[in-house]
Design a protein around this motif. Structure first.
Motif, PDB file in Angstrom:
ATOM      1  N   SER A 254      -9.710  -2.622 -12.623  1.00  0.00           N
ATOM      2  CA  SER A 254      -9.096  -2.912 -11.426  1.00  0.00           C
ATOM      3  C   SER A 254      -8.309  -3.927 -11.190  1.00  0.00           C
ATOM      4  N   THR A 255      -7.364  -3.968 -10.563  1.00  0.00           N
ATOM      5  CA  THR A 255      -6.708  -5.467  -9.932  1.00  0.00           C
ATOM      6  C   THR A 255      -7.056  -5.782  -8.574  1.00  0.00           C
ATOM      7  N   ALA A 296       2.183  -6.359 -13.265  1.00  0.00           N
ATOM      8  CA  ALA A 296       3.110  -5.986 -12.589  1.00  0.00           C
ATOM      9  C   ALA A 296       2.898  -6.612 -11.089  1.00  0.00           C
ATOM     10  N   LEU A 297       1.591  -6.646 -10.641  1.00  0.00           N
ATOM     11  CA  LEU A 297       1.279  -7.271  -9.463  1.00  0.00           C
ATOM     12  C   LEU A 297       1.241  -8.844  -9.564  1.00  0.00           C
ATOM     13  N   PHE A 302       7.104  -9.002  -7.115  1.00  0.00           N
ATOM     14  CA  PHE A 302       5.970  -8.466  -6.255  1.00  0.00           C
ATOM     15  C   PHE A 302       5.383  -9.425  -5.404  1.00  0.00           C
ATOM     16  N   GLN A 303       4.931 -10.711  -6.133  1.00  0.00           N
ATOM     17  CA  GLN A 303       4.235 -11.497  -5.340  1.00  0.00           C
ATOM     18  C   GLN A 303       5.145 -12.174  -4.079  1.00  0.00           C
ATOM     19  N   ASN A 304       6.543 -12.226  -4.437  1.00  0.00           N
ATOM     20  CA  ASN A 304       7.463 -12.859  -3.448  1.00  0.00           C
ATOM     21  C   ASN A 304       7.449 -11.962  -2.098  1.00  0.00           C
ATOM     22  N   GLU A 305       7.264 -10.414  -2.576  1.00  0.00           N
ATOM     23  CA  GLU A 305       7.391  -9.380  -1.515  1.00  0.00           C
ATOM     24  C   GLU A 305       6.167  -9.550  -0.684  1.00  0.00           C
ATOM     25  N   VAL A 306       4.861  -9.431  -1.397  1.00  0.00           N
ATOM     26  CA  VAL A 306       3.667  -9.651  -0.495  1.00  0.00           C
ATOM     27  C   VAL A 306       3.583 -10.674   0.417  1.00  0.00           C
ATOM     28  N   ILE A 307       4.071 -12.028  -0.176  1.00  0.00           N
ATOM     29  CA  ILE A 307       4.058 -13.143   0.605  1.00  0.00           C
ATOM     30  C   ILE A 307       4.839 -13.215   1.862  1.00  0.00           C
ATOM     31  N   LYS A 308       6.161 -12.551   1.668  1.00  0.00           N
ATOM     32  CA  LYS A 308       7.105 -12.524   2.678  1.00  0.00           C
ATOM     33  C   LYS A 308       6.499 -11.646   3.913  1.00  0.00           C
ATOM     34  N   ILE A 309       5.844 -10.301   3.371  1.00  0.00           N
ATOM     35  CA  ILE A 309       5.334  -9.543   4.489  1.00  0.00           C
ATOM     36  C   ILE A 309       4.319 -10.001   5.095  1.00  0.00           C
ATOM     37  N   ALA A 310       3.282 -10.973   4.356  1.00  0.00           N
ATOM     38  CA  ALA A 310       2.205 -11.606   5.129  1.00  0.00           C
ATOM     39  C   ALA A 310       2.593 -12.733   5.906  1.00  0.00           C
ATOM     40  N   ASN A 311       3.338 -13.341   5.655  1.00  0.00           N
ATOM     41  CA  ASN A 311       3.824 -14.445   6.474  1.00  0.00           C
ATOM     42  C   ASN A 311       4.509 -13.928   7.758  1.00  0.00           C
TER      43      ASN A 311
END
Length: 380
Positions: A254-255, A296-297, A302-311
Motif C-alpha cells: 500500500s501507499t 503516481a502519488l 499529484f503532490q502539488n495538487e495535494v499541497i494546494k488543497i491542504a494549504n
C-alpha cells in the motif's frame, strides 16, 4: 610537549567580550547591516546606531563565536551582534584565531559544560579552557595552512560524492515527472476507483494492552525516512493484536501519504502496518501495479495538487481530508506499461540508494579523517 609550544588559557590569547555587551530587547532589533546571531544562527538584524561599535560589534578582522548550547566554534567576519546564548572572543592575530578554531573543532567540551536540561558553557568555564599552542605566530600559521590544505582536499572528496548523488536524484525526479505525464490512451481515475482508501486511527493510549506488541504503528516520523519511500517499521511505538483491532490494518504494497502537517510525505509499505490519523492510505485493487500507484502519488503534479488543497484549508495545520484526497485523480496506462515504468523508476531509485550509501560512508570517513588530523596536530 613540542619544543616552542606552551599551555595558555583562552584569556591569555584572546579578549572575551561577554562582559562588555548589553542585552538587546526585541523592539530594538530592527533591520540593519549587522547580522544578529543566536542559538539558531542568524535570526535578526540590528541598526549599528543602537550600539557603541567598539564594545558591541566584532572587529573587522573577525572573531570566534562559541555557542553555549552547542560545542561549536566558527569564524565571523565583519561586525555582528550576538545574544546571550553565545560567547565572543577577539584575537590580536588572525593566525591565532584560526589556530583556535581548529583546536575547538577537535576539542571535547564535555568537562566544561554544566546543566542537564539546558547544557551551558559559562564564561568562567570558557576562560578555564587551556590550549596547547606554539609560541611562534609563523608556526601557528603553518599549522593553519596545513590543515586548510588537508581539509580542502577532504571536502572536495565529499563534494564529488555529493555531486554524483545530487545528479542521480535530479535524474530520478526528471524521469518521474516525464514518465508519469499523461499520454494518449491513459485513463484518468480517482484514487477511490484505483484502490481501497483508508485513514489511520490511534488506539487509546490509556489502554496499556493496546501497545507493546510487534505490529508497526506508522506516524509521519516513520514515513519516507530516506527520501525514497522507505518506512521505519522498528519504532518504539508498536501495537499488540488487541491494539491493531482498534486501529486499521494497512496491507503490504500500500501507499501511505501524510495529509496533516507534513502534507505529501509519502511511503510505500512492504509489510502489513497500522498508522495514525495523520496518514491516508491506498491499497490498489487487482489490475493495478502497486508500485505504479506509489510513483503516481509521488509525481510532482499529484503532490502539488495535494499541497494546494491542504494549504487552502482554514486550519492551523495544512490538511486534506480523506474525502477530498480520494477524489483526486491519477492517470493510468495499460498494466504492461505500468510494469515497464516501475522497472525503470525502481532502477533509478536503486541507483540513488547506492549513491546515498556511498555518500554517507564517505562523509563518515571524511569526518573521521579530519578528527585524525586534528589529533595528530594537537595531541601528537
Amino acid at each position: 610537549m613540542k619544543e616552542g609550544w606552551e599551555y595558555k588559557k583562552l584569556p591569555e590569547i584572546s579578549e572575551n567580550l561577554d562582559s562588555l555587551r548589553k542585552p538587546v530587547t526585541k523592539k530594538n532589533r530592527t533591520a540593519g547591516i549587522y547580522p544578529y546571531y543566536g542559538a539558531s544562527g542568524i535570526v535578526d538584524y540590528v541598526d549599528d546606531y543602537l550600539f557603541d561599535e567598539d564594545l558591541l560589534c566584532i572587529s573587522e578582522d573577525g572573531a570566534n563565536l562559541l555557542m553555549r548550547t552547542y560545542p561549536i566554534a566558527f569564524p565571523i567576519s565583519g561586525k555582528v551582534w550576538v545574544n546571550n546564548h553565545a560567547h565572543v572572543l577577539r584575537f590580536k592575530d588572525i593566525a591565532t584565531q584560526k589556530y583556535v578554531e581548529y583546536f575547538f573543532a577537535g576539542f571535547k567540551l564535555d568537562d566544561y559544560i554544566t546543566g542537564a536540561a539546558q547544557p551551558k558553557l559559562t564564561q568562567k568555564a570558557l576562560n578555564n579552557i587551556t590550549i596547547k599552542i606554539p609560541i611562534s605566530l609563523s608556526e601557528q600559521q603553518s599549522i593553519v595552512d596545513y590543515l586548510d590544505s588537508a581539509f580542502a582536499k577532504i571536502d572536495a572528496m565529499k563534494a564529488n560524492a555529493g555531486k554524483s548523488l545530487n545528479e542521480a536524484k535530479a535524474l530520478f525526479q526528471a524521469s518521474l515527472k516525464e514518465m508519469l505525464e499523461p499520454k494518449e490512451g491513459w485513463e484518468e481515475k480517482k484514487l477511490k476507483e484505483v484502490g481501497r482508501t483508508q485513514t489511520g486511527t490511534t488506539p487509546s493510549k490509556s489502554v496499556k494492552s493496546f501497545y507493546g506488541g510487534d505490529i508497526p504503528f506508522i506516524r509521519p516520523a516513520e514515513l519516507d525516512i530516506d527520501g525514497r519511500g522507505s518506512i521505519e517499521y522498528n519504532s518504539e511505538l508498536k501495537l499488540t493484536t488487541e491494539g491493531a483491532l482498534k486501529s486499521r490494518t494497512i496491507r503490504a504494497n500500500s501507499t501511505l501519504m501524510c495529509c496533516i502537517g507534513s502534507v505529501g510525505k509519502t511511503g510505500y509499505a512492504t509489510k502489513d502496518v497500522t498508522c495514525n490519523q495523520q496518514i491516508n492510505t491506498i491499497t490498489p485493487y487487482e489490475g493495478y501495479n502497486d508500485k505504479f500507484v506509489y510513483y503516481a502519488l509521488l509525481a510532482p503534479s499529484f503532490q502539488n495538487e495535494v499541497i494546494k488543497i491542504a494549504n487552502s484549508a482554514k486550519a492551523t495545520l495544512a490538511i486534506i481530508s480523506k474525502g477530498k484526497w480520494e477524489e483526486l485523480s491519477i492517470h493510468i496506462p495499460l498494466l504492461s506499461e505500468q510494469h515497464s515504468i516501475v522497472v525503470t523508476l525502481d532502477s533509478l531509485n536503486s541507483k540513488v540508494a547506492r549513491l546515498q550509501e556511498n555518500f554517507d560512508k564517505i562523509s563518515q570517513e571524511c569526518d573521521a579523517l579530519k578528527q585524525a588530523l586534528l589529533r595528530e596536530v594537537f595531541e601528537g
